[in-house]
Every structure is written in structure tokens, then in C-alpha cells.
Scaffold this active site. Structure first.
Site, PDB file in Angstrom:
ATOM      1  N   GLY A 142      44.178 -42.618  70.888  1.00 15.32           N
ATOM      2  CA  GLY A 142      42.910 -42.155  71.433  1.00 15.32           C
ATOM      3  C   GLY A 142      42.206 -43.160  72.310  1.00 15.32           C
ATOM      4  O   GLY A 142      41.017 -43.025  72.575  1.00 15.32           O
ATOM      5  N   ASP A 202      40.788 -38.979  80.789  1.00 18.74           N
ATOM      6  CA  ASP A 202      41.386 -40.306  80.575  1.00 18.74           C
ATOM      7  C   ASP A 202      41.681 -40.990  81.907  1.00 18.74           C
ATOM      8  O   ASP A 202      41.274 -42.136  82.145  1.00 18.74           O
ATOM      9  CB  ASP A 202      42.689 -40.195  79.775  1.00 18.74           C
ATOM     10  CG  ASP A 202      42.442 -40.009  78.287  1.00 18.74           C
ATOM     11  OD1 ASP A 202      41.311 -39.658  77.929  1.00 18.74           O
ATOM     12  OD2 ASP A 202      43.386 -40.224  77.499  1.00 18.74           O
TER      13      ASP A 202
HETATM   14  O1  PMV Z   1      43.592 -39.048  72.556  1.00 21.08           O
HETATM   15  P1  PMV Z   1      43.128 -39.384  73.913  1.00 21.08           P
HETATM   16  O2  PMV Z   1      42.448 -40.675  74.047  1.00 21.08           O
HETATM   17  O3  PMV Z   1      44.197 -39.253  74.935  1.00 21.08           O
HETATM   18  O4  PMV Z   1      41.979 -38.334  74.291  1.00 21.08           O
HETATM   19  C1  PMV Z   1      42.270 -36.993  74.377  1.00 21.08           C
HETATM   20  C2  PMV Z   1      41.041 -36.226  74.638  1.00 21.08           C
HETATM   21  C3  PMV Z   1      41.233 -34.732  74.492  1.00 21.08           C
HETATM   22  O5  PMV Z   1      39.991 -34.136  74.833  1.00 21.08           O
HETATM   23  C4  PMV Z   1      41.587 -34.360  73.062  1.00 21.08           C
HETATM   24  C5  PMV Z   1      42.334 -34.202  75.409  1.00 21.08           C
HETATM   25  C6  PMV Z   1      41.973 -34.252  76.887  1.00 21.08           C
HETATM   26  O6  PMV Z   1      42.910 -34.127  77.702  1.00 21.08           O
HETATM   27  O7  PMV Z   1      40.797 -34.365  77.245  1.00 21.08           O
END
Ligand code: PMV
Length: 332
Positions: free
Chosen positions: A105, A152
Site C-alpha cells: 500500500g 498512485d
Molecule cells: O495498495 P496501493 O497503495 O497500491 O493503493 C491502492 C489504492 C486503491 O484505491 C485500492 C486502488 C487504486 O487503484 O486506487
């Protein structure tokens, strides 16, 4: 052709994960204490066009031509070649490393892509604008995540706090008063692709219920942006708690995450929540800077395998060049 290095920061989502995939806004900030780094070195004796890719942390050592279309590192290189219209790259070795925990995350996939894209463009002596970097990294995110929102690659490319909503121009916003975050890693790896797919299945089973959850999270996110802009960071606490409760309802928390959230709160954090895909990975707490060490200690006691202390808005944390030859990149 000299060697070229570029770096990219990690990130943490403060509000709005998952709901952002369904069109709600989310807020994310860069975390410069962890970085991805890519270095391209010419191979004087390599065959023309031979690109060797090394990523020791994931045990990868391959030649570009051996990597399939679904390999994220290969896709990043091919994306740059396409965007810059370079059919053949001079023989080189592209080495990638990261201090960002993998599948946790914190945007490790996006950061690796952005560092690679910038390092390769720099090595080729071709300028590449942020918009192109972000778009190329988004294509690689699709391999990592299936249906990424784009948050991201945006926060990692621009290295500023972002208010992100799919399909709308990226918004950044001022930080009225600096605030402290403590990040705790459960140590449980949890690929975002899986949690996003699980939420999609539940949304398909109960669209109305999930739309309500997403809308509630969207409203929290907008309120949080106003609190950050207005210089009222203590107001983030209850908003983080509410956002965490809604993520629990969506089934993306875990015992480990809930333990860390409770630990942070018991040490006096204003609020705490899981961050990113969930079901493992990292959580984040906001707190008074005077309490940060206590919160950090409480997280360690509650089982965090690693903690990171970071400040949002304390000072400019951006390097607009995105990397220079031999540059280690911005560090807080
Ligand atoms: O797990 P991470 O840091 O890649 O964050 C993902 C965030 C989500 O909202 C779950 C997916 C997205 O693409 O935004």
C-alpha cells in the site's frame, strides 16, 4: 552516453482508497523516506538494442526481449521506447531497487515505474514531461492492479499532496498547517490487484450498498481536504477513524491492521486507518508531533514490522527535475 539515475518516492493514501476506483475523490501524499531508484548504465560491449534489466530484490535478471507483455518492468521500458519513438536503445543495464515495502500500500509499483521511465529518458538524452511519465506509469499500473484509479502514479510522479478524482484534472492543494503522520507496516503482503477484485465482486453483489459506502468515503475525503487546506489537522483524526470503519465494512481491513489502528489510538493518535488496498500492508495515523514517538512505539508493540514518521507540508518535498545524472533524488 553517461549513466543516469532517477528516484521516485513512496506514497500513502490518507483518504478515499477503493472508493476512488468508483469515481470518488482520494487524497494521497508522497513519502520521501522511502524511495525507488533506477540506474541505467551503458554496456560498451553489449549487442545493440540489448537491455539487461536487474531487480535483485525480486530476483529478476533478464534481457528485455525475454520479458513478456505482462511484465511490468519490461512494459515500462517499452512504454518509454514508444513514447520517445526510440526503436532501439543503446546496449545498457537498467538496475532497479527500492526501499518501499512491496505489495504494502505504499505505491512501490508506481514508484519503480516512474524511476525507470525517468532514468531511461535521461539516459537517452530525451526530455520527458511529467504528464507523459504519469501516463506511461499508469499503463504499467494496469498490469499491477487490473483496474487502477491512477492515484498512485499521479502522486509519485508529481511528488506533491494530491486530491485525485478519476477523469478530472489532478488537483493539488495547499497545506494550511504542517502535520505529522506515523505509518505502520503489518508485514503482511497483500497485492492490491486482489483486494480491488474482492471489492469489485462485493460491489457487483450489492451495488446500492457499496455505492453508499463509496459516497460516504467521498464526503469524508472532501471534508478532509478542507481541514488540511484550512490548517486544522486535528480534524483529520475523526475523519480517519470514520474512513477506517467504512473500509472495515467493505471487508478490506484485517486483524493485524485493526491491532495497529487500536495501538496508535491508545497512544493518543488523533485518528488512524488502513491505507491502500488493505487486508495487510500499511496503516497510517495522524498525531500531535509531540506524541509521534509514543505512537511509533505503540505501533511497534502492536506488531508493526516497520514504522515511518513523516511530515506533510513541513517544507517543499519536491524535486522538479525528477533526477539528475548520479542524483540520489530528494530525501527529507
Ligand atoms: O495498495 P496501493 O497503495 O497500491 O493503493 C491502492 C489504492 C486503491 O484505491 C485500492 C486502488 C487504486 O487503484 O486506487
Amino acid at each position: 552516453m553517461p549513466a543516469f539515475t532517477a528516484t521516485a518516492p513512496g506514497k500513502i493514501i490518507l483518504f478515499g482508497e477503493h472508493a476512488v476506483v468508483y469515481g470518488q475523490p482520494a487524497i494521497a501524499v508522497p513519502v520521501n523516506q522511502v524511495q525507488a531508484r533506477a540506474t541505467v548504465t551503458p554496456n560498451l560491449w553489449g549487442a545493440p538494442g540489448e537491455v539487461v534489466i536487474q531487480a535483485p530484490e525480486i530476483g529478476l535478471m533478464a534481457v528485455l526481449d525475454e520479458l513478456g507483455a505482462d511484465d511490468p518492468l519490461g512494459a515500462a521500458v517499452r512504454g518509454v521506447m514508444g513514447a520517445l519513438q526510440v526503436p532501439r536503445i543503446p546496449a545498457c543495464t537498467l538496475k532497479v531497487s527500492a526501499t518501499i515495502p512491496f505489495a504494502s500500500g505504499m505505491g512501490s509499483g508506481a514508484a519503480v515505474s516512474v524511476a525507470m521511465i525517468r532514468a531511461l529518458a535521461g539516459f537517452l538524452g530525451q526530455p520527458i514531461d511529467d504528464g507523459t511519465v504519469c501516463a506511461l506509469a499508469f499503463e504499467v499500473e494496469k498490469i499491477h492492479h487490473g483496474t487502477p484509479s491512477g492515484i498512485d502514479n499521479s502522486v509519485v510522479t508529481y511528488r506533491v499532496p494530491v486530491f485525485f478524482q478519476k477523469g478530472l484534472p489532478l488537483e493539488t492543494f495547499s497545506i494550511g498547517k504542517a502535520f505529522t503522520l506515523v505509518i505502520g507496516d503489518t508485514g503482511v503482503r497483500s497485492p492490491t490487484r486482489e483486494t480491488v477484485a474482492a471489492v469489485r465482486a462485493r460491489w457487483q453483489a450489492d451495488p446500492a450498498g457499496y455505492e453508499r459506502l463509496f459516497a460516504a468515503i467521498g464526503s469524508i475525503t472532501r471534508t478532509a481536504r478542507d481541514a488540511i487546506r484550512g490548517g486544522y489537522p486535528t480534524r483529520l483524526g475523526p475523519l480517519m477513524d470514520e474512513n477506517h470503519a467504512l473500509l472495515q465494512m467493505m471487508g478490506v481491513s484485517s486483524e493485524e491492521l485493526d491491532n495497529l489502528v487500536r495501538g496508535a489510538k491508545s497512544a493518543g493518535a488523533w485518528g488512524a486507518k488502513l491505507s491502500g488496498g488493505g487486508c495487510g500492508g500499511n496503516m497510517v495515523a495522524s498525531c500531535d508531533p509531540q506524541r509521534a514517538l509514543e505512537v511509533q512505539g505503540a505501533l511497534e508493540k502492536a506488531g508493526a514490522v516497520r514504522t515511518i514518521l513523516t511530515q506533510v507540508g513541513a517544507r517543499p518535498d519536491d524535486d522538479p527535475t525528477g533526477g539528475q545524472p548520479g542524483d540520489l533524488g530528494p530525501q527529507l
